[in-house]
Design an enzyme around this catalytic site. Structure first.
Site, PDB file in Angstrom:
ATOM      1  N   ASP A  19       0.835  -1.205   0.000  1.00 44.13           N
ATOM      2  CA  ASP A  19       0.000   0.000   0.000  1.00 44.13           C
ATOM      3  C   ASP A  19       0.869   1.254   0.000  1.00 44.13           C
ATOM      4  O   ASP A  19       1.977   1.252   0.535  1.00 44.13           O
ATOM      5  CB  ASP A  19      -0.914  -0.017   1.236  1.00 44.13           C
ATOM      6  CG  ASP A  19      -2.090   0.937   1.095  1.00 44.13           C
ATOM      7  OD1 ASP A  19      -2.348   1.420  -0.028  1.00 44.13           O
ATOM      8  OD2 ASP A  19      -2.755   1.207   2.112  1.00 44.13           O
ATOM      9  N   ASN A  67     -10.980  -2.629  -5.638  1.00 46.05           N
ATOM     10  CA  ASN A  67     -10.167  -1.692  -6.444  1.00 46.05           C
ATOM     11  C   ASN A  67     -10.759  -1.393  -7.826  1.00 46.05           C
ATOM     12  O   ASN A  67     -10.352  -0.425  -8.476  1.00 46.05           O
ATOM     13  CB  ASN A  67      -8.725  -2.197  -6.592  1.00 46.05           C
ATOM     14  CG  ASN A  67      -7.898  -2.080  -5.323  1.00 46.05           C
ATOM     15  OD1 ASN A  67      -7.018  -2.907  -5.064  1.00 46.05           O
ATOM     16  ND2 ASN A  67      -8.159  -1.053  -4.515  1.00 46.05           N
TER      17      ASN A  67
HETATM   18  C1  IPE Z   1      -5.591  -2.796  -0.299  1.00 46.30           C
HETATM   19  O1  IPE Z   1      -5.202  -1.479  -0.468  1.00 46.30           O
HETATM   20  C2  IPE Z   1      -5.560  -3.516  -1.624  1.00 46.30           C
HETATM   21  C3  IPE Z   1      -4.241  -3.759  -2.178  1.00 46.30           C
HETATM   22  C4  IPE Z   1      -3.103  -3.495  -1.589  1.00 46.30           C
HETATM   23  C5  IPE Z   1      -4.232  -4.377  -3.469  1.00 46.30           C
HETATM   24  P1  IPE Z   1      -6.257  -0.302  -0.666  1.00 46.30           P
HETATM   25  O2  IPE Z   1      -5.470   0.937  -0.772  1.00 46.30           O
HETATM   26  O3  IPE Z   1      -7.193  -0.617  -1.773  1.00 46.30           O
HETATM   27  O4  IPE Z   1      -7.066  -0.370   0.716  1.00 46.30           O
HETATM   28  P2  IPE Z   1      -7.967   0.734   1.428  1.00 46.30           P
HETATM   29  O5  IPE Z   1      -9.003   1.155   0.432  1.00 46.30           O
HETATM   30  O6  IPE Z   1      -7.083   1.861   1.810  1.00 46.30           O
HETATM   31  O7  IPE Z   1      -8.529   0.050   2.627  1.00 46.30           O
HETATM   32  C1  IPE Z   2      -1.485   0.157  -3.395  1.00 47.08           C
HETATM   33  O1  IPE Z   2      -1.260   1.536  -3.433  1.00 47.08           O
HETATM   34  C2  IPE Z   2      -1.716  -0.432  -4.764  1.00 47.08           C
HETATM   35  C3  IPE Z   2      -3.091  -0.900  -5.012  1.00 47.08           C
HETATM   36  C4  IPE Z   2      -4.075  -0.873  -4.162  1.00 47.08           C
HETATM   37  C5  IPE Z   2      -3.354  -1.432  -6.327  1.00 47.08           C
HETATM   38  P1  IPE Z   2      -2.475   2.570  -3.443  1.00 47.08           P
HETATM   39  O2  IPE Z   2      -2.798   2.881  -4.868  1.00 47.08           O
HETATM   40  O3  IPE Z   2      -3.600   2.077  -2.640  1.00 47.08           O
HETATM   41  O4  IPE Z   2      -1.778   3.815  -2.761  1.00 47.08           O
HETATM   42  P2  IPE Z   2      -2.467   4.868  -1.791  1.00 47.08           P
HETATM   43  O5  IPE Z   2      -3.091   4.112  -0.668  1.00 47.08           O
HETATM   44  O6  IPE Z   2      -3.483   5.622  -2.612  1.00 47.08           O
HETATM   45  O7  IPE Z   2      -1.335   5.729  -1.346  1.00 47.08           O
HETATM   46 MG    MG Z   3      -4.108   2.352  -0.695  1.00 46.63          MG
END
Ligand code: IPE
Ligand code: IPE
Ligand code: MG
Length: 262
Positions: A19, A67
């Site tokens: 994340d 997602n």
């Molecule tokens: C969790 O991260 C999903 C992945 C790492 C693929 P998100 O960024 O989607 O989670 P939330 O929405 O902050 O809980």
């Molecule tokens: C994790 O990084 C990757 C996926 C969930 C695919 P994020 O895209 O969630 O990054 P933040 O949470 O917006 O920083």
């Molecule tokens: Mg995220």
């Protein structure tokens, strides 16, 4: 090398909620997709580091069922990155004896990403050194629903028995992870302290490490630090600390799997 006294052995299975790509990009005034590109670099670094540390299995949460609700451009970019990653890594995975697996609703991935995935899974099926599991279009609740449906269909067809669900092991045969061990250590990067629908039932007895580091900056040193933190813990599986340090007859020590729990 045998572990030092009071240290847990290396975790056999580490699962990572990757994340922070978006925030990494935003901090630099870059598009979110640039963060995801850098995130793929971390995937390379961390998979190699995990192998070097002797971690046999690594699961990476790459795309959740939730997602899909992100902007279309970001979703499309992530799927394209997945395709490129698989195409570039396939030969190296075969060379390094890494078997690729996927968990999630794989059939619902866009056709090109799905076929790149299935192709790499087939090409590495004979590899026995390490296992890399990608959680793609994955959601723990969806997984439980799919398992319940598969179990019910099996009972209706006569290939499963209602009594199979008397034990967790019997029911767990219908999960995506039916042939994978539970994670010993679950790491989440970027300072968030939630599971976001990741491996909820498999993590029943996992140890958790929450790192403040954003995924594009997470590398070998951060992985080692998480593993060292894990190794200093005591896994009790419902027992007392005394039972764990001086296991009597019929009680498994901390290095063995948890006793079966219904
Ligand atoms: C969790 O991260 C999903 C992945 C790492 C693929 P998100 O960024 O989607 O989670 P939330 O929405 O902050 O809980
Ligand atoms: C994790 O990084 C990757 C996926 C969930 C695919 P994020 O895209 O969630 O990054 P933040 O949470 O917006 O920083
Ligand atoms: Mg995220």
């Amino acid at each position: 090398m045998s572990p030092a006294p009071n240290l847990l052995p290396m975790p056999a299975h580490v699962a990572i909620i990757m994340d922070g790509n978006g925030r990494w990009a935003r901090q630099r005034g870059l598009p979110r997709l640039e963060g995801h590109r850098r995130g793929v670099e971390s995937v390379r670094t961390v998979t190699h580091a995990a192998r070097a540390l002797g971690i046999r299995m690594l699961t990476l949460y790459a795309f959740s069922v939730e997602n899909w609700r992100r902007p279309e451009e970001e979703v499309g970019g992530l799927m394209a990155l997945l395709e490129t990653f698989l195409a570039l890594e396939k030969a190296g995975m075969i060379r390094d004896q890494v078997r690729l697996r996927a968990i999630g609703r794989i059939d619902a991935l866009p056709p090109r990403a799905r076929s790149a995935l299935l192709d790499t899974i087939a090409a590495t099926a004979h590899c026995t050194g390490h296992t890399l599991v990608l959680a793609l279009n994955y959601g723990a609740r969806t997984e439980v629903l799919d398992a319940a449906r598969a179990f019910a269909a099996g009972v209706a067809a006569g290939t499963a028995r209602l009594e199979d669900a008397d034990t967790w092991e019997g029911f767990a045969r219908h999960l995506y992870t039916h042939d994978l061990p539970d994670p010993d250590l679950v790491i989440r990067t970027s300072g968030e302290t939630r599971l976001s629908n990741f491996l909820l039932v498999q993590s029943a007895y996992a140890e958790f490490v929450f790192s403040p580091v954003l995924w594009p900056e997470f590398g070998r040193a951060e992985l080692e630090s998480a593993v060292n933190d894990y190794r200093r813990r005591e896994r009790r599986y419902g027992l007392t600390g005394e039972q764990v340090s001086h296991p009597g007859p019929g009680i498994s020590s901390q290095t063995e799997p948890a006793p079966a729990i219904i």
